[in-house]
Design a protein around this motif. Structure first.
Motif, PDB file in Angstrom:
ATOM      1  N   PHE A 239       1.027  -1.124   0.264  1.00 34.97           N
ATOM      2  CA  PHE A 239       0.256   0.112  -0.415  1.00 34.97           C
ATOM      3  C   PHE A 239       1.154   0.992  -0.250  1.00 34.97           C
ATOM      4  O   PHE A 239       1.006   1.928   0.957  1.00 34.97           O
ATOM      5  N   PRO A 240       1.898   1.800  -1.347  1.00 37.50           N
ATOM      6  CA  PRO A 240       2.939   2.394  -1.384  1.00 37.50           C
ATOM      7  C   PRO A 240       1.510   3.953  -0.856  1.00 37.50           C
ATOM      8  O   PRO A 240       2.342   4.936  -1.170  1.00 37.50           O
ATOM      9  N   ASP A 241       0.502   3.779  -1.795  1.00 35.32           N
ATOM     10  CA  ASP A 241      -0.082   4.576  -2.156  1.00 35.32           C
ATOM     11  C   ASP A 241      -1.441   5.301  -0.810  1.00 35.32           C
ATOM     12  O   ASP A 241      -1.462   6.065  -0.833  1.00 35.32           O
ATOM     13  N   TYR A 242      -0.888   4.393   0.071  1.00 35.32           N
ATOM     14  CA  TYR A 242      -1.539   5.093   1.610  1.00 35.32           C
ATOM     15  C   TYR A 242      -0.632   5.037   2.451  1.00 35.32           C
ATOM     16  O   TYR A 242      -0.675   6.438   3.515  1.00 35.32           O
ATOM     17  N   PHE A 243       0.766   4.678   2.599  1.00 38.38           N
ATOM     18  CA  PHE A 243       1.879   4.627   3.930  1.00 38.38           C
ATOM     19  C   PHE A 243       2.992   5.449   3.324  1.00 38.38           C
ATOM     20  O   PHE A 243       3.246   4.109   2.624  1.00 38.38           O
ATOM     21  N   SER A 244       3.480   6.014   4.063  1.00 43.33           N
ATOM     22  CA  SER A 244       5.421   5.634   3.840  1.00 43.33           C
ATOM     23  C   SER A 244       5.879   5.503   5.116  1.00 43.33           C
ATOM     24  O   SER A 244       5.546   6.027   6.457  1.00 43.33           O
ATOM     25  N   ILE A 245       7.349   5.403   6.125  1.00 47.74           N
ATOM     26  CA  ILE A 245       8.211   5.131   6.768  1.00 47.74           C
ATOM     27  C   ILE A 245       8.474   6.451   6.740  1.00 47.74           C
ATOM     28  O   ILE A 245       8.512   6.627   5.942  1.00 47.74           O
ATOM     29  N   CYS A 246       8.811   7.487   8.234  1.00 46.61           N
ATOM     30  CA  CYS A 246       8.636   8.181   8.397  1.00 46.61           C
ATOM     31  C   CYS A 246       9.793   8.908   9.933  1.00 46.61           C
ATOM     32  O   CYS A 246       9.096   7.859  10.426  1.00 46.61           O
ATOM     33  N   GLU A 247      10.790   9.386  10.078  1.00 44.76           N
ATOM     34  CA  GLU A 247      10.919   9.970  11.229  1.00 44.76           C
ATOM     35  C   GLU A 247      10.486  10.518  12.038  1.00 44.76           C
ATOM     36  O   GLU A 247       9.405  11.516  11.394  1.00 44.76           O
ATOM     37  N   MET A 248       9.944  10.067  13.329  1.00 46.23           N
ATOM     38  CA  MET A 248       8.940  11.047  13.958  1.00 46.23           C
ATOM     39  C   MET A 248       9.938  12.228  14.991  1.00 46.23           C
ATOM     40  O   MET A 248       8.969  12.750  15.148  1.00 46.23           O
ATOM     41  N   GLY A 249      10.979  12.272  15.104  1.00 44.54           N
ATOM     42  CA  GLY A 249      11.380  13.403  15.146  1.00 44.54           C
ATOM     43  C   GLY A 249      12.204  13.364  16.598  1.00 44.54           C
ATOM     44  O   GLY A 249      11.780  14.951  17.352  1.00 44.54           O
ATOM     45  N   PHE A 250      11.847  12.119  17.080  1.00 40.22           N
ATOM     46  CA  PHE A 250      12.346  12.373  18.776  1.00 40.22           C
ATOM     47  C   PHE A 250      12.755  11.330  18.856  1.00 40.22           C
ATOM     48  O   PHE A 250      12.985  10.091  18.344  1.00 40.22           O
ATOM     49  N   LYS A 251      13.498  10.755  19.934  1.00 40.36           N
ATOM     50  CA  LYS A 251      14.198   9.427  19.804  1.00 40.36           C
ATOM     51  C   LYS A 251      13.498   8.410  20.497  1.00 40.36           C
ATOM     52  O   LYS A 251      12.629   8.965  21.377  1.00 40.36           O
TER      53      LYS A 251
END
Length: 408
Positions: free
Chosen positions: A180-192
């Protein structure tokens, strides 16, 4: 020219903060045990660790595992006892055996595998998980979960807590998300994360307006109810009765405008009745996304803390027992969406829940003289033994009610 709209938004926010005040009356809403919903929770005792162990065994090339290799994973699998004892408790699902060795004089270590009946259920479950319309259903419910957040993203440590209740495959990061690449993408959350590493999570690629309708809105639409004054369905167990002043307050609260959980209503005063109705709507929608319409209370709080709802979620579970029921069975506290159940039965059974009920039936069938036999005899003996003891044991719910009444 852009100053005027900004001033209007500030003025509107100022009005909300000062004119919306909490009006909840100074009264305690008592917690009353619901035996039917308790049974619905208790029926799934040990189901989650059993399925986790089952999936681990079937992921091996040989579809077997030495018991010694499972012991270190006891906490990870949430096994309530040792691996050998857990497997022995469910002889129609697990089979312990000693594999043959090339050196007959040396005893082999005991292994565990699935029985033929359990393998048959596993294969049926796998077929369901691989159906395209089932995968789309899971993707849409996961997308709706992300849409409940302002940033349309959640860290994996939160999603992992919802994995079982959402019906995500146990290896969803590898077997499900890439579809489901059109639904979701993995991302950095900006915290540890808890280990000090950069936290990663899941992000919605784009907002999906076609999914931004809550269960409350859908049901109202089906009944031809229009407008913003939508109400929550309320059901109470037999013998439960709200104080008249509480009942009057709830009726007034129900008549407040309904704000969709997919709208950003953080401009509301946190202590207002309107904000509380919105928070109740978020929990209501959250539970409706789960395949069993229930989940552990701590996981509800986890999302509430992440969404910065503070005490709103805790107060919502205390003040609206006609919408939510908190069960204290199976050594935890489980929040159940009342309207989804008729007595102890789900009104609408998700395909995955139908499969899980088959596992539960196999779990509750005991072996007697080498033959499978329903567990009704054992249950009658337990009831007789409990009746002989006399009196009722104090459960964790009593202490929980005291603590929550202080919050309310």
């Amino acid at each position: 020219m852009a100053v005027l709209p900004l001033l209007l938004r500030i003025r509107r926010r100022h009005q909300c903060l000062h004119h919306q005040i909490r009006t909840f009356i100074n009264a305690k809403v008592k917690w009353v045990r619901d035996p039917y919903l308790d049974k619905a929770v208790e029926n799934e005792k040990n189901l989650k660790p059993l399925l986790s162990l089952k999936n681990l065994i079937m992921s091996q090339p040989s579809e077997t595992l030495p018991l010694s290799s499972i012991s270190p994973l006891k906490t990870h699998l949430n096994l309530p006892t040792t691996a050998s004892k857990f497997a022995e408790n469910y002889p129609l699902i697990f089979k312990i055996f000693n594999p043959p060795t090339k050196r007959p004089m040396i005893a082999s270590h005991p292994h565990v595998k699935l029985t033929s009946k359990a393998i048959s259920l596993h294969n049926d479950e796998t077929l369901i998980l691989n159906l395209s319309h089932y995968k789309k259903d899971v993707a849409e419910r996961l997308a709706k979960l992300l849409m409940l957040t302002r940033a349309k993203r959640l860290p994996f440590y939160v999603i992992d807590k919802f994995q079982f209740d959402l019906g995500l495959p146990h290896d969803y990061k590898l077997s499900f998300l890439p579809d489901f690449p059109d639904y979701f993408s993995i991302c950095e959350m900006g915290f540890k994360d808890f280990n000090g590493y950069e936290a990663f999570g899941l992000e919605l690629v784009r907002w999906r307006e076609d999914l931004a309708a809550s269960l409350v809105e859908k049901l109202a639409r089906n009944e031809g109810i229009m407008g913003s004054k939508l109400q929550f369905s309320m059901n109470f167990p037999r013998g439960f009765d709200l104080e008249k002043r509480v009942k009057d307050w709830v009726e007034e609260w129900q008549n407040l405008p309904y704000i969709s959980p997919y709208e950003d209503a953080f401009h509301l005063a946190p202590n207002s009745d309107q904000a509380e109705k919105w928070a109740v709507g978020v929990i209501h929608e959250l539970l409706s996304l789960m395949v069993s319409k229930k989940m552990e209370r701590d996981n509800v709080y986890l999302l509430g803390d992440y969404l910065v709802f503070g005490l709103r979620f805790k107060m919502a579970l205390v003040r609206y027992p006609g919408i939510f029921y908190v069960s204290n069975k199976i050594s935890t506290q489980t929040v159940v969406l009342r309207e989804a159940y008729r007595k102890n039965f789900l009104i609408e059974k998700h395909p995955l829940m139908k499969m899980r009920y088959k596992y539960i039936k196999l779990m509750n069938t005991v072996m007697r003289r080498g033959r499978p036999m329903p567990d009704s005899v054992m249950q009658r003996r337990k009831r007789s033994a409990n009746a002989a003891k006399g009196g009722k044991r104090k459960e964790k719910g009593d202490e929980w009610t005291e603590q929550m009444s202080k919050i309310a």
